[in-house]
Design an enzyme around this catalytic site. Structure first.
Site, PDB file in Angstrom:
ATOM      1  N   THR A 159      42.391  35.585  36.721  1.00  0.00           N
ATOM      2  CA  THR A 159      42.195  35.779  35.279  1.00  0.00           C
ATOM      3  C   THR A 159      43.505  35.716  34.507  1.00  0.00           C
ATOM      4  O   THR A 159      43.539  35.224  33.377  1.00  0.00           O
ATOM      5  CB  THR A 159      41.509  37.138  35.031  1.00  0.00           C
ATOM      6  OG1 THR A 159      40.229  37.142  35.678  1.00  0.00           O
ATOM      7  CG2 THR A 159      41.298  37.384  33.548  1.00  0.00           C
TER       8      THR A 159
ATOM      9  N   ASP B   9      40.012  30.573  41.939  1.00  0.00           N
ATOM     10  CA  ASP B   9      39.375  31.850  41.642  1.00  0.00           C
ATOM     11  C   ASP B   9      39.464  32.682  42.913  1.00  0.00           C
ATOM     12  O   ASP B   9      39.189  32.182  44.016  1.00  0.00           O
ATOM     13  CB  ASP B   9      37.913  31.620  41.246  1.00  0.00           C
ATOM     14  CG  ASP B   9      37.221  32.889  40.781  1.00  0.00           C
ATOM     15  OD1 ASP B   9      37.162  33.854  41.572  1.00  0.00           O
ATOM     16  OD2 ASP B   9      36.723  32.908  39.644  1.00  0.00           O
ATOM     17  N   SER B  10      39.836  33.947  42.798  1.00  0.00           N
ATOM     18  CA  SER B  10      40.059  34.737  44.012  1.00  0.00           C
ATOM     19  C   SER B  10      38.789  34.971  44.818  1.00  0.00           C
ATOM     20  O   SER B  10      38.861  35.356  45.982  1.00  0.00           O
ATOM     21  CB  SER B  10      40.731  36.072  43.679  1.00  0.00           C
ATOM     22  OG  SER B  10      39.817  37.004  43.150  1.00  0.00           O
TER      23      SER B  10
ATOM     24  N   THR C  42      41.714  39.539  40.731  1.00  0.00           N
ATOM     25  CA  THR C  42      41.531  40.938  41.152  1.00  0.00           C
ATOM     26  C   THR C  42      40.448  41.135  42.212  1.00  0.00           C
ATOM     27  O   THR C  42      40.511  42.087  42.977  1.00  0.00           O
ATOM     28  CB  THR C  42      41.177  41.823  39.935  1.00  0.00           C
ATOM     29  OG1 THR C  42      39.972  41.334  39.329  1.00  0.00           O
ATOM     30  CG2 THR C  42      42.293  41.815  38.919  1.00  0.00           C
ATOM     31  N   ASP C  43      39.454  40.234  42.265  1.00  0.00           N
ATOM     32  CA  ASP C  43      38.291  40.496  43.112  1.00  0.00           C
ATOM     33  C   ASP C  43      38.638  40.647  44.590  1.00  0.00           C
ATOM     34  O   ASP C  43      38.056  41.476  45.284  1.00  0.00           O
ATOM     35  CB  ASP C  43      37.240  39.400  42.933  1.00  0.00           C
ATOM     36  CG  ASP C  43      36.515  39.505  41.607  1.00  0.00           C
ATOM     37  OD1 ASP C  43      36.652  40.549  40.941  1.00  0.00           O
ATOM     38  OD2 ASP C  43      35.815  38.548  41.218  1.00  0.00           O
TER      39      ASP C  43
ATOM     40  N   GLN D 122      31.827  54.903  54.290  1.00  0.00           N
ATOM     41  CA  GLN D 122      31.436  54.296  53.029  1.00  0.00           C
ATOM     42  C   GLN D 122      32.025  55.047  51.828  1.00  0.00           C
ATOM     43  O   GLN D 122      32.019  54.528  50.712  1.00  0.00           O
ATOM     44  CB  GLN D 122      29.905  54.277  52.910  1.00  0.00           C
ATOM     45  CG  GLN D 122      29.224  53.398  53.941  1.00  0.00           C
ATOM     46  CD  GLN D 122      27.700  53.489  53.885  1.00  0.00           C
ATOM     47  OE1 GLN D 122      27.148  54.058  52.947  1.00  0.00           O
ATOM     48  NE2 GLN D 122      27.029  52.939  54.885  1.00  0.00           N
ATOM     49  N   CYS D 123      32.525  56.255  52.059  1.00  0.00           N
ATOM     50  CA  CYS D 123      33.078  57.055  50.969  1.00  0.00           C
ATOM     51  C   CYS D 123      34.422  56.491  50.516  1.00  0.00           C
ATOM     52  O   CYS D 123      35.169  55.921  51.318  1.00  0.00           O
ATOM     53  CB  CYS D 123      33.280  58.505  51.421  1.00  0.00           C
ATOM     54  SG  CYS D 123      31.754  59.329  51.937  1.00  0.00           S
TER      55      CYS D 123
END
Length: 347
Positions: free
Chosen positions: A16, A60-61, A92-93, A281-282
């Protein structure tokens, strides 16, 4: 005698920060790097010797791959002796994946590799891109009282914080402070000045020549647990052709179903030589497989505790270790140690 100007190399991959709006579709698309510099005239005010290279075409990442990581690593290796620091501009992705991967691939790194980007294109009237780029350059040029590079690792710079790259996760799709390291303190706080937390910065035990490991084995995957997962679905995942390593994303402190079918499938996969790494997953805390009976079942089935490692670092660490050609038992051994500050091992 005049001090030598810091020499910084910018590697523009896309994202971006360097995008513009298509006048027809109004969708954002990558643009040439010169557009980015034209929109940040303040860069010229820094008394640095700045050069750049760019991906052609910029990507694009979301399309990031191990081959792109290899391209970045090549750029670092080819220019390592000629520059004091490096700034990678990245979408950023997948930024946290790239930061984690490069931290493993660039063995013995002792110069700053600062990865940054933005949530808004740099050509917009209101953008975070300009500030992020300028601050990343300043961090890459920063030295300590002895004249050594202040940062000697892969780090993510975004808005008000500098984070260790392999401890970072993208936490927000629309906040300027998009990244966070939930289990490791910030390397620096950015406000009116740049305030480094030197005790948190990574240092090698001794300075050694950079060694780049280019092979990243992609035969790894995530398996996310959820209430209702069936034996058929889990078995299908665990029998994915060619799979070598699995990041098992479990509940809480590393817990999973305790039904016999679940433990049997996990144990069978382990016996077939598949390395299974337990990651919670936390977003805060880590795996403590001995805390509950369900975690103990995983230990007995051959699952390795991921402690407080991020998902991004876990998957790229598996890629890196299998890329070295190591057998499963040796991979398990290295998963239980910190290679470059990516995990805190709780004994």
């Amino acid at each position: 005698m005049a001090l030598q100007r810091p020499k910084i190399l910018i590697i523009y991959t896309g994202g971006t920060i360097g995008m513009i709006e298509n006048p027809v579709t109004h969708a954002l698309q990558p643009f040439d790097f010169s557009h980015l510099i034209e929109n940040v005239p303040k860069v010229q005010l820094l008394d640095y010797d700045i050069h750049n290279i760019q991906f052609n075409p910029p990507i694009d990442s979301s399309n990031m791959s191990p081959q792109h990581w290899s391209d970045m690593a090549h750029a670092i290796e080819d220019n390592y002796d000629a520059y004091d620091g490096f700034v990678v501009l990245h979408g950023t992705d997948t930024m946290a994946f790239t930061a984690s991967a490069l931290s493993f691939m660039l063995e013995n790194l002792s110069k700053p590799l600062i990865i940054t980007g933005s949530q808004l294109p740099i050509g917009e009237v209101r953008t975070d891109g300009e500030e992020n780029l300028i601050t990343a350059l300043q961090v890459a040029a920063a030295t300590d009282a002895s004249g050594n590079a202040m940062v000697q690792e892969v780090a993510i710079l975004f808005e008000n914080y500098l984070w260790r790259g392999n401890r970072s996760t993208k936490m927000s799709a629309d906040n300027f402070n998009a990244f966070r390291s939930n289990n490791y303190p910030e390397l620096a706080k950015i406000g009116l000045g740049i305030f480094f937390h030197e005790e948190a910065l990574y240092r090698l035990p001794s300075k050694r020549p950079l060694k780049v490991r280019y092979e990243m084995d992609p035969h790894v995957m995530f398996v996310n647990l959820y209430p209702g997962i069936t034996p058929e679905i889990l078995s299908h995942q665990l029998h994915t052709p060619g799979i070598k390593g699995i990041v098992l994303k479990t509940y809480g402190a590393g817990n999973s179903p305790s039904e016999p079918w679940f433990t049997r499938l996990i144990s069978d996969a382990n016996e077939r030589g598949i390395v299974i790494l337990n990651v919670t997953q936390c977003v805060n805390g880590g795996v403590k497989q001995s805390l509950y009976e369900t975690g103990n079942c995983l230990s007995q089935a051959g699952v390795v505790s991921g402690h407080d490692i991020t998902s991004e670092a876990a998957i790229t660490k598996l890629m890196y270790l299998f890329g070295l050609g190591l057998p499963p038992e040796t991979v398990k051994k290295y998963l239980q140690s910190a290679i470059c500050g990516e995990v805190t091992i709780q004994q």
